[in-house]
Design a protein around this motif. Structure first.
Motif, mmCIF file in Angstrom:
data_model
loop_
_atom_site.group_PDB
_atom_site.id
_atom_site.type_symbol
_atom_site.label_atom_id
_atom_site.label_comp_id
_atom_site.label_asym_id
_atom_site.label_seq_id
_atom_site.Cartn_x
_atom_site.Cartn_y
_atom_site.Cartn_z
ATOM 1 N N SER A 83 0.831 -1.202 0.000
ATOM 2 C CA SER A 83 0.000 0.000 0.000
ATOM 3 C C SER A 83 0.871 1.260 0.000
ATOM 4 N N SER A 84 1.974 1.224 0.724
ATOM 5 C CA SER A 84 2.913 2.358 0.721
ATOM 6 C C SER A 84 3.531 2.555 -0.659
ATOM 7 N N THR A 85 3.870 1.457 -1.324
ATOM 8 C CA THR A 85 4.432 1.533 -2.669
ATOM 9 C C THR A 85 3.473 2.230 -3.622
ATOM 10 N N ILE A 86 2.204 1.886 -3.512
ATOM 11 C CA ILE A 86 1.190 2.521 -4.363
ATOM 12 C C ILE A 86 1.082 4.008 -4.015
ATOM 13 N N ALA A 87 1.086 4.319 -2.737
ATOM 14 C CA ALA A 87 0.953 5.714 -2.294
ATOM 15 C C ALA A 87 2.080 6.584 -2.836
ATOM 16 N N VAL A 88 3.299 6.054 -2.819
ATOM 17 C CA VAL A 88 4.459 6.825 -3.293
ATOM 18 C C VAL A 88 4.277 7.219 -4.760
ATOM 19 N N GLN A 89 3.667 6.344 -5.547
ATOM 20 C CA GLN A 89 3.496 6.598 -6.979
ATOM 21 C C GLN A 89 2.252 7.422 -7.307
ATOM 22 N N GLU A 90 1.333 7.513 -6.355
ATOM 23 C CA GLU A 90 0.042 8.169 -6.601
ATOM 24 C C GLU A 90 0.182 9.682 -6.708
ATOM 25 N N GLN A 91 -0.428 10.269 -7.726
ATOM 26 C CA GLN A 91 -0.375 11.711 -7.948
ATOM 27 C C GLN A 91 -1.523 12.452 -7.261
ATOM 28 N N ASP A 92 -2.669 11.821 -7.157
ATOM 29 C CA ASP A 92 -3.834 12.454 -6.529
ATOM 30 C C ASP A 92 -3.651 12.455 -5.010
ATOM 31 N N PRO A 93 -3.583 13.641 -4.378
ATOM 32 C CA PRO A 93 -3.313 13.716 -2.931
ATOM 33 C C PRO A 93 -4.324 12.948 -2.072
ATOM 34 N N LYS A 94 -5.599 12.966 -2.448
ATOM 35 C CA LYS A 94 -6.608 12.255 -1.642
ATOM 36 C C LYS A 94 -6.394 10.744 -1.717
#
Length: 173
Positions: A64-75
């Motif tokens: 889940s952290s790996t996905i968060a690092v790549q995510e552009q949308d702040p929400k």
């Protein structure tokens, strides 16, 4: 109801699927998010069955952290960071003295820019084993998070003196 041998084999099967997905990520790094989302989906289906497996909870937090690092949308990024926190908390509840889980939570704190919590977790790790260089390396990252480079350097030196070698994690800056 699943009996113990089936449960052990099933958990092993989940870990094998995760290893296969990780090898796909290494081979196709441009697809990290897609493979990570598929991994998280697999883990989320498995966790209710293997709720006592700290390894699967920790893995879910890491993915889940790996996905968060790549995510552009702040929400959406915050949603994944929140999931990571929940998964790591569950893993830590199952293994309260696991330095690996404590350090994963410290890295999550750094991703969330919560530098003081990251330092506290690093100190918790050090209290469990003063000879674990990863604890000092993580503490250095927490000091870097708050731009205290001199103290970070001191902790890096301690980590090196404990023969700790790190692969730089570019997701933690």
């Amino acid at each position: 109801k699943i009996n113990l041998p089936q449960k052990i084999l099933g958990q092993y099967g989940v870990l094998e699927v995760m290893e296969t997905i990780e090898s796909c990520i290494r081979k196709y790094p441009g697809e990290t998010v897609a493979y990570s989302k598929k991994s998280l989906e697999t883990l989320e289906k498995s966790l209710p069955v293997y709720a006592s497996s700290n390894r699967l909870w920790k893995l879910a937090g890491s993915v889940s952290s790996t996905i968060a690092v790549q995510e552009q949308d702040p929400k959406i990024k915050m949603d994944y960071l929140g999931k990571s926190q929940q998964y790591f908390e569950k893993a830590l509840a199952l293994s309260p003295k696991s330095q690996e889980i404590i350090l994963s939570m410290a890295h999550l704190d750094i991703l969330k820019k919560d530098c003081s919590s990251a330092k506290a977790r690093a100190d918790q790790c050090i209290a469990l084993d003063q000879n674990n260089g990863a604890c000092y390396w993580t503490k250095a990252q927490a000091f870097i998070c708050e731009k205290n480079f001199a103290t970070a350097e001191e902790n890096i030196e301690i980590a090196k003196n404990l023969n700790f070698e790190s692969k730089y994690d570019s997701s933690i800056q």
